[in-house]
Design a protein around this motif. Structure first.
Motif, mmCIF file in Angstrom:
data_model
loop_
_atom_site.group_PDB
_atom_site.id
_atom_site.type_symbol
_atom_site.label_atom_id
_atom_site.label_comp_id
_atom_site.label_asym_id
_atom_site.label_seq_id
_atom_site.Cartn_x
_atom_site.Cartn_y
_atom_site.Cartn_z
ATOM 1 N N CYS A 7 0.859 -0.641 0.004
ATOM 2 C CA CYS A 7 -0.177 -0.081 0.003
ATOM 3 C C CYS A 7 0.856 0.916 -0.082
ATOM 4 O O CYS A 7 1.753 0.729 0.396
ATOM 5 C CB CYS A 7 -1.243 0.353 1.458
ATOM 6 N N LYS A 8 0.434 2.217 -0.652
ATOM 7 C CA LYS A 8 1.178 3.689 -0.558
ATOM 8 C C LYS A 8 0.573 4.782 -0.744
ATOM 9 O O LYS A 8 -0.730 4.513 -0.909
ATOM 10 C CB LYS A 8 1.541 3.610 -2.029
ATOM 11 N N ALA A 9 0.397 5.178 0.463
ATOM 12 C CA ALA A 9 0.202 6.821 0.277
ATOM 13 C C ALA A 9 0.907 8.238 -0.108
ATOM 14 O O ALA A 9 1.665 8.326 0.800
ATOM 15 C CB ALA A 9 -0.074 7.498 1.489
ATOM 16 N N LYS A 10 0.217 8.908 -0.670
ATOM 17 C CA LYS A 10 1.291 10.398 -1.363
ATOM 18 C C LYS A 10 -0.312 11.182 -0.955
ATOM 19 O O LYS A 10 -1.063 11.610 -1.972
ATOM 20 C CB LYS A 10 0.815 10.027 -2.831
ATOM 21 N N PRO A 11 0.677 12.131 -0.335
ATOM 22 C CA PRO A 11 0.125 12.874 0.538
ATOM 23 C C PRO A 11 -0.207 14.146 -0.598
ATOM 24 O O PRO A 11 0.891 14.159 -1.307
ATOM 25 C CB PRO A 11 0.835 13.392 1.248
ATOM 26 N N ARG A 12 -1.455 15.216 -1.133
ATOM 27 C CA ARG A 12 -1.295 15.855 -1.854
ATOM 28 C C ARG A 12 -0.825 17.439 -1.625
ATOM 29 O O ARG A 12 -0.024 17.574 -0.485
ATOM 30 C CB ARG A 12 -2.480 16.716 -1.790
ATOM 31 N N PHE A 13 -0.109 17.446 -2.110
ATOM 32 C CA PHE A 13 0.632 18.232 -2.454
ATOM 33 C C PHE A 13 1.891 18.351 -1.521
ATOM 34 O O PHE A 13 2.125 19.221 -0.863
ATOM 35 C CB PHE A 13 0.434 20.288 -1.593
ATOM 36 N N SER A 14 2.669 17.206 -1.576
ATOM 37 C CA SER A 14 3.823 16.623 -0.426
ATOM 38 C C SER A 14 4.330 15.919 -1.586
ATOM 39 O O SER A 14 4.222 15.585 -2.310
ATOM 40 C CB SER A 14 3.300 15.912 0.358
ATOM 41 N N PRO A 15 6.229 15.733 -2.115
ATOM 42 C CA PRO A 15 6.457 15.504 -2.808
ATOM 43 C C PRO A 15 6.983 13.901 -2.147
ATOM 44 O O PRO A 15 7.426 13.353 -3.033
ATOM 45 C CB PRO A 15 8.208 16.236 -2.763
ATOM 46 N N TYR A 16 6.294 13.309 -0.993
ATOM 47 C CA TYR A 16 6.966 12.368 -0.137
ATOM 48 C C TYR A 16 5.975 11.161 -0.655
ATOM 49 O O TYR A 16 5.019 11.061 -0.686
ATOM 50 C CB TYR A 16 7.226 11.932 1.184
ATOM 51 N N GLU A 17 6.288 9.346 -0.710
ATOM 52 C CA GLU A 17 5.557 8.482 -0.996
ATOM 53 C C GLU A 17 6.343 7.780 0.370
ATOM 54 O O GLU A 17 6.674 7.784 0.833
ATOM 55 C CB GLU A 17 5.898 8.304 -2.004
ATOM 56 N N TYR A 18 4.892 7.897 0.763
ATOM 57 C CA TYR A 18 5.112 6.181 2.131
ATOM 58 C C TYR A 18 4.794 5.075 2.033
ATOM 59 O O TYR A 18 3.369 4.988 1.208
ATOM 60 C CB TYR A 18 4.040 6.905 3.338
ATOM 61 N N TRP A 19 5.237 4.005 1.964
ATOM 62 C CA TRP A 19 4.688 2.880 1.396
ATOM 63 C C TRP A 19 4.722 1.730 3.309
ATOM 64 O O TRP A 19 5.307 2.157 4.329
ATOM 65 C CB TRP A 19 5.942 2.200 0.881
ATOM 66 N N GLY A 20 3.676 1.158 2.426
ATOM 67 C CA GLY A 20 3.444 -0.163 3.855
ATOM 68 C C GLY A 20 5.002 -1.340 3.355
ATOM 69 O O GLY A 20 5.332 -1.126 2.811
ATOM 70 N N GLN A 21 4.826 -2.005 4.564
ATOM 71 C CA GLN A 21 5.929 -3.251 4.239
ATOM 72 C C GLN A 21 5.113 -4.940 3.855
ATOM 73 O O GLN A 21 6.087 -5.452 3.179
ATOM 74 C CB GLN A 21 6.379 -3.833 6.093
ATOM 75 N N GLY A 22 3.668 -4.480 3.511
ATOM 76 C CA GLY A 22 3.323 -5.554 2.397
ATOM 77 C C GLY A 22 2.732 -6.354 3.139
ATOM 78 O O GLY A 22 3.051 -6.996 3.817
ATOM 79 N N THR A 23 2.041 -7.438 2.253
ATOM 80 C CA THR A 23 1.147 -8.346 2.839
ATOM 81 C C THR A 23 1.317 -9.117 1.644
ATOM 82 O O THR A 23 1.613 -9.137 0.762
ATOM 83 C CB THR A 23 -0.433 -7.749 3.618
ATOM 84 N N GLN A 24 1.653 -10.604 2.350
ATOM 85 C CA GLN A 24 1.349 -11.758 1.344
ATOM 86 C C GLN A 24 0.306 -12.638 0.591
ATOM 87 O O GLN A 24 -0.562 -12.082 1.952
ATOM 88 C CB GLN A 24 2.184 -12.847 1.666
ATOM 89 N N VAL A 25 -0.178 -12.646 -0.691
ATOM 90 C CA VAL A 25 -1.601 -13.081 -1.108
ATOM 91 C C VAL A 25 -0.959 -13.633 -1.809
ATOM 92 O O VAL A 25 0.091 -14.354 -2.423
ATOM 93 C CB VAL A 25 -2.052 -11.876 -2.227
ATOM 94 N N THR A 26 -1.449 -15.310 -1.102
ATOM 95 C CA THR A 26 -0.877 -16.982 -2.204
ATOM 96 C C THR A 26 -2.197 -17.258 -2.407
ATOM 97 O O THR A 26 -3.559 -17.523 -1.613
ATOM 98 C CB THR A 26 0.375 -17.646 -1.481
ATOM 99 N N VAL A 27 -2.630 -17.631 -3.860
ATOM 100 C CA VAL A 27 -3.435 -17.574 -4.364
ATOM 101 C C VAL A 27 -2.974 -19.699 -4.926
ATOM 102 O O VAL A 27 -1.709 -19.715 -5.714
ATOM 103 C CB VAL A 27 -3.714 -17.312 -5.475
ATOM 104 N N SER A 28 -3.874 -20.907 -4.031
ATOM 105 C CA SER A 28 -3.089 -21.907 -5.142
ATOM 106 C C SER A 28 -4.140 -22.711 -4.332
ATOM 107 O O SER A 28 -5.025 -23.235 -3.459
ATOM 108 C CB SER A 28 -1.823 -22.494 -4.330
ATOM 109 N N SER A 29 -4.082 -23.848 -5.569
ATOM 110 C CA SER A 29 -5.105 -25.515 -5.326
ATOM 111 C C SER A 29 -4.628 -26.114 -4.259
ATOM 112 O O SER A 29 -5.130 -27.020 -3.652
ATOM 113 C CB SER A 29 -5.524 -25.959 -6.321
#
Length: 117
Positions: free
Chosen positions: A95-117
Protein backbone atom coordinates in the motif's frame (compact mmCIF):
# COMPACT_ATOMS: atom_id res chain seq x y z
CA UNK A 1 5.33 10.40 11.88
CA UNK A 2 3.54 8.64 9.05
CA UNK A 3 3.06 4.89 9.16
CA UNK A 4 1.40 2.67 6.60
CA UNK A 5 0.39 -0.80 7.77
CA UNK A 6 -1.19 -3.47 5.61
CA UNK A 7 -3.02 -6.52 6.86
CA UNK A 8 -5.49 -9.06 5.60
CA UNK A 9 -3.42 -11.05 3.17
CA UNK A 10 -3.48 -14.82 3.29
CA UNK A 11 -3.85 -18.04 1.35
CA UNK A 12 -6.87 -18.94 -0.74
CA UNK A 13 -7.81 -21.30 -3.50
CA UNK A 14 -8.39 -20.10 -7.05
CA UNK A 15 -11.73 -18.34 -7.27
CA UNK A 16 -11.54 -17.22 -3.66
CA UNK A 17 -11.62 -13.72 -2.19
CA UNK A 18 -9.52 -11.58 0.10
CA UNK A 19 -9.79 -7.98 1.24
CA UNK A 20 -6.50 -6.58 2.51
CA UNK A 21 -6.65 -3.31 4.38
CA UNK A 22 -4.19 -0.46 4.80
CA UNK A 23 -4.21 1.82 7.83
CA UNK A 24 -2.38 5.14 7.61
CA UNK A 25 -1.38 7.07 10.71
CA UNK A 26 0.03 10.57 10.83
CA UNK A 27 -3.05 12.56 9.87
CA UNK A 28 -2.36 12.58 6.13
CA UNK A 29 -5.00 10.12 4.98
CA UNK A 30 -7.76 12.54 4.03
CA UNK A 31 -5.50 14.38 1.56
CA UNK A 32 -3.61 11.35 0.29
CA UNK A 33 -4.01 9.43 -2.91
CA UNK A 34 -3.90 5.75 -2.03
CA UNK A 35 -2.70 2.90 -4.18
CA UNK A 36 -2.07 -0.82 -4.04
CA UNK A 37 0.90 -2.37 -5.79
CA UNK A 38 2.13 -5.93 -5.98
CA UNK A 39 5.47 -7.60 -6.49
CA UNK A 40 6.69 -11.10 -7.18
CA UNK A 41 10.30 -12.30 -6.80
CA UNK A 42 12.53 -11.02 -9.56
CA UNK A 43 9.96 -8.59 -10.89
CA UNK A 44 9.32 -4.91 -10.47
CA UNK A 45 6.52 -3.64 -8.32
CA UNK A 46 3.41 -3.00 -10.42
CA UNK A 47 0.35 -0.87 -9.86
CA UNK A 48 -2.83 -2.77 -9.09
CA UNK A 49 -5.30 0.00 -8.27
CA UNK A 50 -5.44 3.57 -7.04
CA UNK A 51 -7.96 5.94 -5.49
CA UNK A 52 -7.58 9.70 -5.17
CA UNK A 53 -8.56 11.70 -2.11
CA UNK A 54 -11.65 12.64 -4.10
CA UNK A 55 -12.62 9.03 -4.67
CA UNK A 56 -11.64 8.61 -8.31
CA UNK A 57 -10.32 5.12 -9.02
CA UNK A 58 -8.07 3.50 -11.60
CA UNK A 59 -7.14 -0.13 -12.17
CA UNK A 60 -4.54 -2.20 -13.96
CA UNK A 61 -5.83 -4.06 -16.99
CA UNK A 62 -5.16 -7.43 -15.37
CA UNK A 63 -7.70 -6.61 -12.66
CA UNK A 64 -10.47 -7.07 -15.25
CA UNK A 65 -13.25 -6.05 -12.89
CA UNK A 66 -12.23 -8.54 -10.21
CA UNK A 67 -10.74 -6.05 -7.73
CA UNK A 68 -12.23 -2.98 -6.08
CA UNK A 69 -10.26 -0.32 -4.26
CA UNK A 70 -12.01 1.80 -1.66
CA UNK A 71 -11.25 4.12 1.21
CA UNK A 72 -12.84 5.09 4.50
CA UNK A 73 -11.68 8.54 5.54
CA UNK A 74 -13.26 8.12 8.96
CA UNK A 75 -11.00 5.14 9.66
CA UNK A 76 -7.90 6.31 7.73
CA UNK A 77 -8.07 3.00 5.92
CA UNK A 78 -7.93 1.85 2.33
CA UNK A 79 -9.13 -1.54 1.14
CA UNK A 80 -8.57 -3.79 -1.83
CA UNK A 81 -11.41 -6.21 -2.34
CA UNK A 82 -10.12 -9.05 -4.48
CA UNK A 83 -12.58 -11.53 -5.96
CA UNK A 84 -12.14 -14.49 -8.29
CA UNK A 85 -8.46 -14.70 -7.40
CA UNK A 86 -6.12 -16.46 -9.80
CA UNK A 87 -2.85 -18.27 -9.19
CA UNK A 88 -1.05 -15.46 -10.98
CA UNK A 89 -2.36 -12.98 -8.39
CA UNK A 90 0.09 -14.50 -5.90
CA UNK A 91 2.39 -11.70 -4.75
CA UNK A 92 3.27 -9.38 -1.91
CA UNK A 93 0.79 -6.54 -1.96
CA UNK A 94 1.96 -3.10 -0.90
CA UNK A 95 0.00 0.00 0.00
CA UNK A 96 1.22 3.47 -0.83
CA UNK A 97 0.04 6.83 0.48
CA UNK A 98 0.87 10.00 -1.44
CA UNK A 99 -0.26 13.16 0.35
CA UNK A 100 -1.50 15.95 -1.83
CA UNK A 101 1.01 18.79 -2.27
CA UNK A 102 3.79 16.65 -0.81
CA UNK A 103 6.72 15.17 -2.74
CA UNK A 104 6.89 12.21 -0.40
CA UNK A 105 5.39 8.77 -0.72
CA UNK A 106 4.84 6.40 2.16
CA UNK A 107 4.88 2.64 1.75
CA UNK A 108 3.80 -0.20 3.97
CA UNK A 109 5.73 -3.37 4.63
CA UNK A 110 3.52 -5.50 2.41
CA UNK A 111 1.14 -8.38 2.94
CA UNK A 112 1.49 -11.76 1.27
CA UNK A 113 -1.33 -13.07 -0.91
CA UNK A 114 -1.02 -16.67 -2.04
CA UNK A 115 -3.45 -18.31 -4.42
CA UNK A 116 -2.97 -22.04 -4.86
CA UNK A 117 -4.96 -25.20 -5.23
Amino acid sequence: QVQVVESGGGSVQPGGSLTPSCVVSGRIFSTAAMAWYRQTPGNERELVAGVTNGGHTNYANFVQGRFTISRDNNKDTAYLQMNNLKIEDTAVYYCKAKPRFSPYEYWGQGTQVTVSS
